[in-house]
Write a protein that holds these residues in place. Structure first.
Motif, PDB file in Angstrom:
ATOM      1  N   HIS A  99       0.851  -1.191   0.000  1.00  0.00           N
ATOM      2  CA  HIS A  99       0.000   0.000   0.000  1.00  0.00           C
ATOM      3  C   HIS A  99       0.889   1.244   0.000  1.00  0.00           C
ATOM      4  CE1 HIS A  99      -3.294   2.686   1.132  1.00  0.00           C
ATOM      5  NE2 HIS A  99      -4.107   1.699   0.779  1.00  0.00           N
ATOM      6  N   PRO A 100       0.809   2.124  -1.014  1.00  0.00           N
ATOM      7  CA  PRO A 100       1.731   3.267  -1.106  1.00  0.00           C
ATOM      8  C   PRO A 100       1.505   4.344  -0.034  1.00  0.00           C
ATOM      9  CG  PRO A 100       0.111   3.374  -2.853  1.00  0.00           C
ATOM     10  CD  PRO A 100      -0.104   2.055  -2.145  1.00  0.00           C
ATOM     11  N   PHE A 101       0.319   4.416   0.520  1.00  0.00           N
ATOM     12  CA  PHE A 101       0.022   5.418   1.541  1.00  0.00           C
ATOM     13  C   PHE A 101       0.889   5.234   2.782  1.00  0.00           C
ATOM     14  CE2 PHE A 101      -2.512   6.688   5.284  1.00  0.00           C
ATOM     15  CZ  PHE A 101      -2.613   8.042   5.018  1.00  0.00           C
ATOM     16  N   ASN A 102       1.258   4.006   3.091  1.00  0.00           N
ATOM     17  CA  ASN A 102       2.022   3.716   4.313  1.00  0.00           C
ATOM     18  C   ASN A 102       3.405   4.353   4.296  1.00  0.00           C
ATOM     19  OD1 ASN A 102       0.017   2.199   5.559  1.00  0.00           O
ATOM     20  ND2 ASN A 102       0.534   0.441   4.292  1.00  0.00           N
ATOM     21  N   LEU A 103       4.060   4.333   3.147  1.00  0.00           N
ATOM     22  CA  LEU A 103       5.385   4.949   3.052  1.00  0.00           C
ATOM     23  C   LEU A 103       5.304   6.453   3.335  1.00  0.00           C
ATOM     24  CD1 LEU A 103       8.402   4.810   2.319  1.00  0.00           C
ATOM     25  CD2 LEU A 103       7.714   5.261  -0.045  1.00  0.00           C
ATOM     26  N   TYR A 104       4.352   7.107   2.711  1.00  0.00           N
ATOM     27  CA  TYR A 104       4.195   8.549   2.918  1.00  0.00           C
ATOM     28  C   TYR A 104       3.795   8.869   4.360  1.00  0.00           C
ATOM     29  CZ  TYR A 104       4.250   8.487  -2.163  1.00  0.00           C
ATOM     30  OH  TYR A 104       4.607   8.283  -3.459  1.00  0.00           O
ATOM     31  N   SER A 105       2.933   8.035   4.915  1.00  0.00           N
ATOM     32  CA  SER A 105       2.502   8.255   6.299  1.00  0.00           C
ATOM     33  C   SER A 105       3.659   8.093   7.267  1.00  0.00           C
ATOM     34  CB  SER A 105       1.395   7.280   6.674  1.00  0.00           C
ATOM     35  OG  SER A 105       0.282   7.461   5.850  1.00  0.00           O
ATOM     36  N   MET A 106       4.453   7.057   7.073  1.00  0.00           N
ATOM     37  CA  MET A 106       5.587   6.825   7.974  1.00  0.00           C
ATOM     38  C   MET A 106       6.634   7.929   7.845  1.00  0.00           C
ATOM     39  SD  MET A 106       4.879   4.336   9.854  1.00  0.00           S
ATOM     40  CE  MET A 106       6.429   3.979  10.610  1.00  0.00           C
ATOM     41  N   VAL A 107       6.903   8.371   6.616  1.00  0.00           N
ATOM     42  CA  VAL A 107       7.867   9.454   6.417  1.00  0.00           C
ATOM     43  C   VAL A 107       7.354  10.741   7.083  1.00  0.00           C
ATOM     44  CG1 VAL A 107       8.879  10.973   4.668  1.00  0.00           C
ATOM     45  CG2 VAL A 107       8.937   8.497   4.360  1.00  0.00           C
ATOM     46  N   THR A 108       6.068  11.007   6.954  1.00  0.00           N
ATOM     47  CA  THR A 108       5.479  12.200   7.580  1.00  0.00           C
ATOM     48  C   THR A 108       5.561  12.111   9.099  1.00  0.00           C
ATOM     49  OG1 THR A 108       3.970  12.462   5.720  1.00  0.00           O
ATOM     50  CG2 THR A 108       3.383  13.588   7.765  1.00  0.00           C
ATOM     51  N   LEU A 109       5.190  10.962   9.656  1.00  0.00           N
ATOM     52  CA  LEU A 109       5.245  10.805  11.109  1.00  0.00           C
ATOM     53  C   LEU A 109       6.675  10.903  11.644  1.00  0.00           C
ATOM     54  CD1 LEU A 109       2.657   7.978  11.814  1.00  0.00           C
ATOM     55  CD2 LEU A 109       2.582  10.337  12.589  1.00  0.00           C
TER      56      LEU A 109
END
Length: 152
Positions: free
Chosen positions: A77-87
């Motif tokens: 799921h591509p959203f997870n990478l962006y979410s983790m980088v943001t967090l």
């Protein structure tokens, strides 16, 4: 220069006014960093909680029969990478703000304690020494800076 500090006519000399101005500026910087650290900290907590809820409902519940399938779907799921980088970015910013806040607090308290220690030199004359409590009360009332004691 602050108007309340400027209005200290005969009670203080120009050097003392500059020291009082600097302690007010450092307190303002410390308060600003303290406020931003608190905002970013709560943002990190809220986003982390929301992300855990999202992962639980989106990946764990539908694929809970196998850890391998949960892990596979989570990674794809591509959203997870962006979410983790943001967090991780917000967490790093929070740590950076905490370090800056701690440094600003040390600078503020060091200057405040220096004023307290040098008060005998700053108010040398007898009448100035007797009236210094007016300056200290003004600083406490207007800027919430306690110059009576070294303890916070």
């Amino acid at each position: 220069m602050e108007t309340a500090i400027n209005q200290l006519d005969e009670r203080t000399d120009q050097a003392t006014r500059q020291m009082l101005q600097k302690v007010v500026e450092r307190k303002a910087k410390y308060d600003h960093l303290k406020e931003w650290h608190l905002v970013i900290m709560w943002l990190v907590v809220f986003l982390s909680f929301a992300y855990v809820i999202f992962v639980y409902y989106q990946f764990y519940l539908p694929y809970s029969y196998s850890f391998a399938s949960v892990f596979s779907v989570y990674i794809n799921h591509p959203f997870n990478l962006y979410s983790m980088v943001t967090l991780i970015g917000f967490y790093g910013y929070m740590v950076l703000l905490q370090q800056k806040r701690d440094k600003a607090e040390k600078e503020y308290h060091a200057l405040r304690c220096e004023i307290i220690d040098k008060s005998k030199d700053l108010w040398k004359k007898e009448d100035e020494w007797k009236n210094r409590h007016h300056v200290f009360n003004m600083m406490k009332k207007n800027y919430d800076i306690n110059l009576f004691h070294e303890n916070k």
